[in-house]
Design an enzyme around this catalytic site. Structure first.
Site, mmCIF file in Angstrom:
data_model
loop_
_atom_site.group_PDB
_atom_site.id
_atom_site.type_symbol
_atom_site.label_atom_id
_atom_site.label_comp_id
_atom_site.label_asym_id
_atom_site.label_seq_id
_atom_site.Cartn_x
_atom_site.Cartn_y
_atom_site.Cartn_z
ATOM 1 N N HIS A 123 2.914 11.875 -2.946
ATOM 2 C CA HIS A 123 3.421 12.799 -3.974
ATOM 3 C C HIS A 123 2.951 12.396 -5.364
ATOM 4 O O HIS A 123 3.559 12.772 -6.356
ATOM 5 C CB HIS A 123 4.958 12.885 -3.896
ATOM 6 C CG HIS A 123 5.405 13.549 -2.637
ATOM 7 N ND1 HIS A 123 6.665 13.409 -2.129
ATOM 8 C CD2 HIS A 123 4.740 14.352 -1.758
ATOM 9 C CE1 HIS A 123 6.769 14.109 -0.997
ATOM 10 N NE2 HIS A 123 5.600 14.679 -0.753
ATOM 11 N N ASN A 225 18.170 3.371 6.929
ATOM 12 C CA ASN A 225 18.839 4.311 6.031
ATOM 13 C C ASN A 225 20.349 4.134 6.226
ATOM 14 O O ASN A 225 20.799 4.089 7.371
ATOM 15 C CB ASN A 225 18.417 5.754 6.379
ATOM 16 C CG ASN A 225 18.776 6.743 5.286
ATOM 17 O OD1 ASN A 225 19.852 6.657 4.686
ATOM 18 N ND2 ASN A 225 17.872 7.659 4.979
#
Ligand code: OAD
Length: 254
Positions: A123, A225
């Site tokens: 990105h 996570n």
């Protein structure tokens, strides 16, 4: 860390047996360094600043000073943070496993500042501005901008080649990913036999499709996570803990 020691031990064994490893990180990787994630309610970047008003080409053309100022605020915040033990664990692991490929969705430079090289930024990066007209790379001075919370209006610098305005080197909504980095990441995901996925909600494609690509091609998937994500359904190991706590234990001397 509420990760059972047996799943951690099993995941360590899988890493030890792997020959081709991809490490894939999202905003949760930088959270413990103090960099806001995107979707965490209230603390997330998008909870406070509507992305579509700032992170698009049209927003920049409409108001370059507002958008450049916002990204300078984000850059100044990042320069005020430090990589944590999880970033360092990845950098040290990559030094022991030169074939490991590090792919990130993050636009900060914390992996690089921890010592990781050849980071694939899918990105883009806040530290790689380029000209909006001729795409020539721009450069920042070494000084650390001190910006007010949320940023202020700043006139973007001009391109040294064509005098066009510089834009942030990040991928805006509606823009394609940098092709070289994307192709490299895609091939690495297809060919790896293990992927470690850290701190991503797994919601933004095409990057979010990389873990499934790895699993489809026979790789073992380890997810780190503290929360559940769509990747829980395909991961072989779900280590429910934070990047800073889990990575040093998972990668130590692997
Ligand atoms: P998100 O903010 O969507 O997700 C961050 C994930 O990290 C969530 O699943 C959190 O539960 C998790 N998390 C939070 N703290 C953590 C910690 N200490 N350790 C590990 N995990 C933690 O960020 P991304 O998934 O990276 O795209 O978002 C993907 C893309 O959406 C971004 O790259 C950005 C955004 O639109 C562009 O800018 C193009």
């Amino acid at each position: 860390m509420n990760t059972s020691s047996s799943s951690l031990t099993q995941a360590q064994k899988a890493i030890q047996a792997a020959r081709s490893i991809v490490i894939f990180t999202g905003a949760g990787m930088s959270a413990e360094s103090g960099v806001p994630t995107f979707r965490d309610a209230m603390t997330g970047l998008w909870a406070r600043f509507p992305a579509e008003a700032l992170a698009t080409y049209d927003a920049y053309i409409r108001d370059p000073e507002l958008v450049w100022g916002w990204y300078e605020w984000r850059r100044s915040k990042i320069l005020g943070t430090m990589p944590h033990a999880g970033h360092c664990a990845i950098a040290e692991f990559s030094q022991r496993h030169e074939s490991a490929v590090l792919v990130t969705q993050n636009v900060d430079n914390l992996h690089e500042r921890a010592g990781s090289a050849d980071v694939l930024h899918l990105h883009g990066s806040l530290f790689a501005p380029r000209c909006i007209d001729c795409s020539q790379p721009g450069a920042f001075s070494d000084e650390h901008p001190q910006e007010p919370e949320g940023g202020r209006r700043i006139a973007p610098p001009r391109c040294k080649s064509c005098n066009g305005l510089l834009r942030p080197g990040v991928v805006w909504f509606g823009e394609s990913l940098p092709q070289k980095e994307w192709q490299h990441a895609k091939v690495a995901a297809e060919k790896c036999d293990l992927m470690i996925c850290i701190g991503t909600s797994g919601l933004v494609y095409p990057a979010a499709g990389l873990p499934a690509t790895a699993v489809r091609n026979g790789a073992t998937l380890i997810q780190i996570n503290p929360d559940e994500t769509p990747l829980n359904a395909i991961a072989h190991f779900n280590l429910h803990g934070s990047a800073r706590n889990v990575l040093p234990k998972l990668l130590r001397n692997r």
